[in-house]
Structures are given as C-alpha cells and as structure tokens.
Enzyme design. Structure first.
Site, short mmCIF file in Angstrom:
data_model
loop_
_atom_site.label_atom_id
_atom_site.label_comp_id
_atom_site.label_asym_id
_atom_site.label_seq_id
_atom_site.Cartn_x
_atom_site.Cartn_y
_atom_site.Cartn_z
N GLU A 166 35.95 14.34 -7.32
CA GLU A 166 37.10 15.13 -7.77
C GLU A 166 37.18 15.18 -9.30
OE1 GLU A 166 39.86 12.95 -5.12
OE2 GLU A 166 40.58 14.93 -4.53
N GLU A 203 37.20 10.48 2.02
CA GLU A 203 38.57 9.99 2.27
C GLU A 203 38.95 9.99 3.74
OE1 GLU A 203 37.62 11.89 -0.15
OE2 GLU A 203 38.53 11.18 -2.02
#
Ligand code: NAD
Length: 696
Positions: free
Chosen positions: A107, A127
């Site tokens: 990210e 995640e």
C-alpha cells in the site's frame, strides 16, 4: 537522525531507505521516520525527486506484528497518513522494490507515483488471511493500477504475485534483475528530464465495462467459499467502491469496513492463531540461541501406519530415512503402502513418476539395527506395548552414535519410563505425529523429565523443516490433544446415553464448525481399537469399567467405515455417513438396559457440554504444566483436531464466551445426580473467572 529510515542524497535525488529489521514492519518508529525524511526532502530546494526503498533485500512486509494490539499500532502518524503524504508530494516519489512488498508495504508503494521493482519481488495484500482487508488504500489503488479482476483476486486470496507478472501495467514502471535502487534513481532523473507528470493512483478512473458483471460473479463465488468468514465478501464490497464511488469516498468506506472487521470475532481468532503459532515455537527455558544438533539422516523403527507416514514426511522434505522392521515381509508391506500413497498423489497430478522414484530412493529399508549406527535421529513407531518399546530402546541405546536423538511416537505410554530404558535419557524425546503422518500438520513434541534443551530446540527446528506445526507437551496420559479429546468423547457419549443420536451430536458440532463430529471420526478411525482397549482395561480392573454404547455397536460387528457400518452405515465405495435405524435400536436397547429414560437434548446443550469438557481439561493441562500457554492448546486443536479456525481454538472460544459463563455451566453439569467428578470446574478456570481474566 532517525535510524528506522535513512536519508541519502544522490545529486538532486533523495533516497529514503527503510531500515527496520527484520522485515521493515511499518510500526510507529518507521512510519514516523519515513514522514520525517520525506519532509526533509521536500524542504531541500536541491532535491527534485525522491526514491523510497527498503534497499536491495526487502521493501516492507507490512504492519509490524510486534505492535499488534498495542496503542502504537494506531498512533499518529497512521499508515494512511504516511501514504497520503507520499501521494500528495509535489516532488515525484519512486518506490524501489525488492523482496517483499506485502500488505501495508504494498500500500505504501501504491501511494508512490512510480514503481521500479525487481522481477522476483513478491507483491501481495494478505490482510484477508487475518480476517481483515487492506485498510490503507489497497482496495482503492490496486484496482486502479492493475484492473478490477486482478486486484480482487489478489485481495480476496491474499496470495503473493511476482512483480514480473505485472509487466505492462502501471503497477510497475520498470522491472530489473538487480540494482533496484540505482535503477530507481536513474528512473527518477529521467522523469525530471522528461518533465513526465507524476501519476497518482487516486486520479485514475476505472473504465472497465466488465467490472460490474465480474463483481457480481465474485460476490456469488466468494460468498460460497468464505463460509464463516466475513472478510472476503467485504473485500469485494471495498473493490466495488473503487469502481462505483469517488476515490475519497471509497477510501473512507474502506476504513469503515476495516475497522468493522478488526472488531470481528473471526479476525480476532485469525490474529490469535497467527501469534499463537509463533509463540508455540518459543520455550521460556530454551533460549533462542540454543545450539542445534545437526540432523542429516533419520532412522524410523516400524513401517506400519505411523512409521510409513513419518518416513514420507521426512522423505518429502528431502531427508534420507533408514527404515527398520522385524521381518522382510513387514518391510515389503510398509514400502508397498508408501509407494501406493505416492502413486495416488501422482494420479492427482501432484507428483511426477521421476519425483516418486526419487522419494522412494531416499528410503533405505533394513532389518538390522547396525544400520542405525550413523543416523542423527531415530523415531520409534512400533506396537504400543511397553515391553516392545523397552526392547527397541535398549537396542537403540546399544547401536546409536553418541549425540543421536532417540524419539518415540507413543500416544499414551510414559515417555519417562521409555527414556529410562536407555543410558541417555537426556537424548530421549517424544515426537507424537498424527495419522496420516505425512499429511497432518500437528506434531506434539513431548518433553521428558530429563530431555535436554538442545534436543528440544533441535526437534522444534526440525518440525519446521518437515512443515509441521509443533507444540511442546509435558508427559501425561494423552499429552495435550488426546487427553482433552477423551473428555470431549466422554461428553458426547453421555449425550448419547441421555437421549441424543450420533447424527444429532455430529450435526450440532459440525454446525458449530468442527470439521467432523466425534461419531463420524470414530467410524473413520475404526471403533474396534477403542473397544479392544476397553475390554483389556476391564479385564485388568475386574468390572471397574462401565459399559458404553460403543461396546454394543462393536458387538454388532460394526467397526466403522472399514466394515461398511459403525455409528452410521456406508454404501460400498462411498464415504457418506448415512444415519441407520439399526443404530437407534441398539442405543435405545442400551438405555433400557442401563435404566436411563431418554430426554430431549438441544443442539446448544450438545455444543456446550462438548466444548466445555474440552476447555475444562485444557485448564487442567495448564495447571499441570503440560502445556506452556493456553494458546499452545489452541494450536493443537486447530492443527490436529479440525477445530474451526474462525473460533480460534477451544481456549480462545472460552474467552469469547466468558469464563464466568463456562464455570457456571460446568457447575450445573457437575451438580447433576451421578455426574462424573471431571465436570467440576478446574481451579484455574474458577480463579481466572473470579478475577475477570481470560486464558489469552
Ligand atoms: P502399526 O501396527 O500400524 O505398526 C507398527 C509396526 O511396527 C508394524 O509394522 C510392526 O511390524 C512393527 N514392529 C513391531 N515391533 C517391532 C520391533 N521390535 N522392531 C521394529 N518394528 C516393529 O501401528 P501404528 O498405528 O503405526 O502405531 C505405532 C506407534 O505410533 C504406536 O506407539 C502408536 O501408539 C503410535 N501412534 C499411532 C497413531 C495412529 O493413529 N495409528 C497416532 C499417533 C501415534
């Protein structure tokens, strides 16, 4: 100078190098340092562009697991704030990626304006494996850079993808074999020279006519496979927002979904498992730097069910095995089974003929103990009889070289007694594999009174090599897993006697999430083994053992799947457990003979009794020091007993229910007329409940 991220100037380019071992986890220190170095670059008029990197080894593997659950994990600046600062930087920012860019690490790179990556760099958003979704813009930026389908597949699966697969997409502007930092600096210079405008992922509009139908398809499919877990569907929802909503709105909703998932019991369970598995590899009194014994070749004694599976587990990991049996016939039988198992794998396309032959060639079949003189570790898997074990361990003691580890796969015998058969009890340990040993993940490492710390440490490290999840247990009947299982089985049996049928009990526990109910497990494993044991113990203790319904089932010749009938009936060649009225009749007769009037039993009571029986025995195991921590017990149940992952193991389940509630129910069960003493809540459980504490 902040050491978590270093600053260097190369002409007009600033290079910010994350330096936060071991994996550049994005903890508070690193987040703060990146921001500080970015400000420094922005404030310096000589600097025209910025390279953000983790050096030639590793970009960043994401959140810092050591900060999980601490205030630091959410302290400002949080990750979204750091990423926003990078994306909004008026000077172009180029990410230089080697090694891993995972989760928050990826990210971070998505927030940069350009990306230069090594071809073999691993990119991923894992995640979901912790019951979460990427909460720092990953669900909004990745689809804009690689398309909805690719992004969603990555986000929902959590899988890593090598950077080279993104050639030609705006996710990677340049791919290199090596020297990623130098290339990124050169790339940044070129951007300045070409006056190339910085691309911000947020500014890209997704114009894909196939996006909507694909998302619809994904919703249906993901719902079907994600079952008890909410995160995968939320991932789809978040990516759909990237298509249908403005960037900032999508980002805000992503955060909302993330926070919701963070509070979910499923994510709590998955994060618990993540830390529990790591904790289980550490022993308070065995330092991490304990020198290990070298394990080259391994000996296995006994080529039966377990010996064969254990041999395969080592051979699969590239270790050579000397396999010893008592007769040529037994040896041939064992080897033939191993070959047949590999052939089955081959038929499924998971092994080539060449690999099969290679694996079999790693096995040296022998009949003479002298062949074990040079092995570094020997694992005994002979009949479960103490006299046979005595004979084997005396022989091993005579032939094994000094320093060799002598292990037993015993399920229930006293490891300390086994160790006493040798003159080197320090070198003796239990390695309790589960059947089939080449498949089942769990390995209970049984620590004897005298087992040396380096023997323990060596076996823990070896477990990783053969891809097992290891948990250390002390010596007691059944160790951790089977000792608890005995109570669970007894609770199920009691329910059967009081009025429930096997299919109701199995059904309730399977709906709770167990992979298989206890009666289906019994049919699979074979009911005759337990029956033989009960008959033997009854003969030894003249009538001390009460009859159980399982005796009546076995007396009817029903031993489970292998005889086509047990607690259920089975059609030839099929494994489906079909409820059988004959079983109902046998159980009803059993109740009449025992003078029991059946009562109606709810599914809720079934789950309560079976689970709390597990939890209560788990608490006793902790009291007795058989397990080092409650989370070790959870690891055992998750990796060896089909306990549902979304509940995080029996001990975490008890925490979730509330220990006071568990104690109250146990007291109720214990107060029933004729109740077994083991329903009494364990003192540790009572104490924790009174103090308002939890196991974990
Ligand atoms: P098994 O009967 O399938 O195999 C035992 C093998 O040992 C046989 O092939 C036999 O020929 C051989 N053997 C007997 N005496 C020997 C000796 N003196 N020297 C060399 N070989 C000898 O039994 P199993 O199910 O593989 O169990 C083996 C051990 O593993 C037992 O201690 C058992 O309690 C334990 N165990 C079994 C399971 C399971 O699910 N079956 C699970 C965990 C542990």
């Amino acid at each position: 100078m902040n050491s978590a991220a270093e600053y260097a100037q190369r002409g007009s380019i600033a290079v910010i190098t994350m330096n936060h071992p071991p994996v550049n986890g994005l903890g508070l220190a690193l987040r703060t340092a990146i921001l500080a170095q970015l400000d420094r670059a922005l404030d310096d008029p000589q600097i025209e562009a910025i390279v953000l990197t983790g050096g030639e080894q590793n970009f960043s593997a994401g959140a810092d697991v050591r900060e999980f659950g601490t205030p630091k994990s959410s302290s400002a600046p949080n990750l979204p704030a750091v990423i926003r600062a990078l994306e909004e930087s008026p000077k172009p920012v180029v990410a230089a990626i080697a090694g891993h860019a995972l989760g928050g690490g990826l990210e971070l790179a998505l927030g940069c304006h350009f990306r230069v990556a090594r071809r073999d760099a691993q990119l991923g958003l894992p995640e979901v494996t912790l019951g979460l979704l990427p909460g720092a813009g990953g669900t909004q930026r990745l689809p804009r850079l690689v398309g909805v389908e690719t992004a969603l597949n990555m986000i929902v699966s959590g899988l890593r993808v090598p950077a080279k697969q993104f050639a030609g997409t705006p996710l990677v502007d340049e791919l290199v074999e090596s020297n990623v930092v130098d290339t990124a600096v050169a790339f940044a210079r070129q951007v300045m020279a070409d006056k190339r405008p910085a691309t911000r992922a947020r500014d890209i509009r997704i114009k894909d006519p196939h996006a909507e139908p694909f998302l619809q398809f994904a919703r249906v499919n993901v719902a079907a496979v994600s079952k008890a877990f909410p995160a995968p569907l939320k991932c789809v929802e978040a990516v759909a927002n990237a298509v249908g909503k403005p960037f900032d709105e999508g980002l805000r909703l992503e955060r909302e979904l993330f926070v919701g998932l963070l509070a979910s019991p499923e994510s709590r369970a998955l994060r618990h498992i993540f830390t529990a598995e790591r904790a289980a590899t550490k022993l308070p009194d065995v330092p991490a730097d304990t020198p290990l014994r070298e394990i080259g070749t391994v000996g296995v004694v006994g080529a039966g069910t377990m010996g064969g599976g254990i041999t395969m587990a080592f051979v699969d990991a590239g270790v050579t095995v000397v396999l010893l049996e008592t007769s040529q016939e037994a040896l041939d039988r064992g080897l033939a089974t191993i070959r047949r198992n590999y052939e089955t794998t081959m038929k499924k396309g998971k092994l080539t003929q060449e690999q099969l032959e290679e694996r079999l060639a790693r096995i040296t079949p022998v009949l003479d103990y002298a062949a074990l003189a040079e092995v570094d570790l020997v694992i005994e898997a002979v009949f479960e009889e103490i006299n046979v074990k005595r004979d084997v361990f005396k022989r091993l003691d005579e032939v094994a070289k000094a320093g060799a580890i002598l292990a037993s796969n015993t399920s229930a015998l006293d490891l300390n007694e086994i160790a006493s058969f040798t003159k080197r009890p320090k070198d003796v340990i239990g390695l309790h594999f589960f059947s089939p040993a080449n498949v089942m993940k769990l390995l209970e490492i049984v620590r004897g009174k005298q087992t040396a710390p380096d023997v323990l440490a060596t076996c823990m490290s070896l477990a990783r090599r053969i891809r097992k999840t290891a948990v250390v247990a002390g010596v007691c009947d059944g160790f951790i897993g089977n000792r608890m299982l005995a109570r669970y089985g007894a609770a199920a049996n009691l329910l059967l006697m009081q009025g429930a049928l096997p299919q109701q009990i199995d059904g309730a526990l399977q709906r709770f999430g167990m992979a298989m109910g206890p009666f289906r497990v019994g049919d699979l494993a074979g009911l005759d083994i337990g029956w033989a044991g009960r008959k033997r113990r009854a003969a030894e203790n003249a009538g001390a053992l009460p009859r159980v319904p399982g005796d009546a089932i076995c007396e009817a010749g029903r031993f489970g799947q292998k005889t086509g009938a047990g607690w259920y009936r089975y059609e030839a060649g099929k494994r489906d457990a079909i409820p059988d009225p004959v079983v109902e009749t046998i159980i009803e007769q059993f109740r009449r003979d025992a003078g029991i009037t059946p009562r109606k039993i709810s599914d809720e009571e079934i789950v309560e009794r079976c689970m709390y029986a597990l939890v209560n025995e788990g608490a006793r195991i902790l009291e007795d020091g058989i397990a080092a921590r409650a989370s070790d017990i959870d690891v055992v149940y998750l990796s060896g007993y089909g306990f549902p992952r979304h509940r995080g193991g029996p001990m975490l389940y008890a925490d979730t229910v509330g220990l006071a509630n568990v104690v109250r129910a146990l007291k109720r069960f214990a107060a029933e007329p004729g109740a077994d003493a083991w329903w009494q809540p364990a003192p540790l459980l009572v104490k924790l409940a009174e103090e308002g504490r939890t196991f974990n």
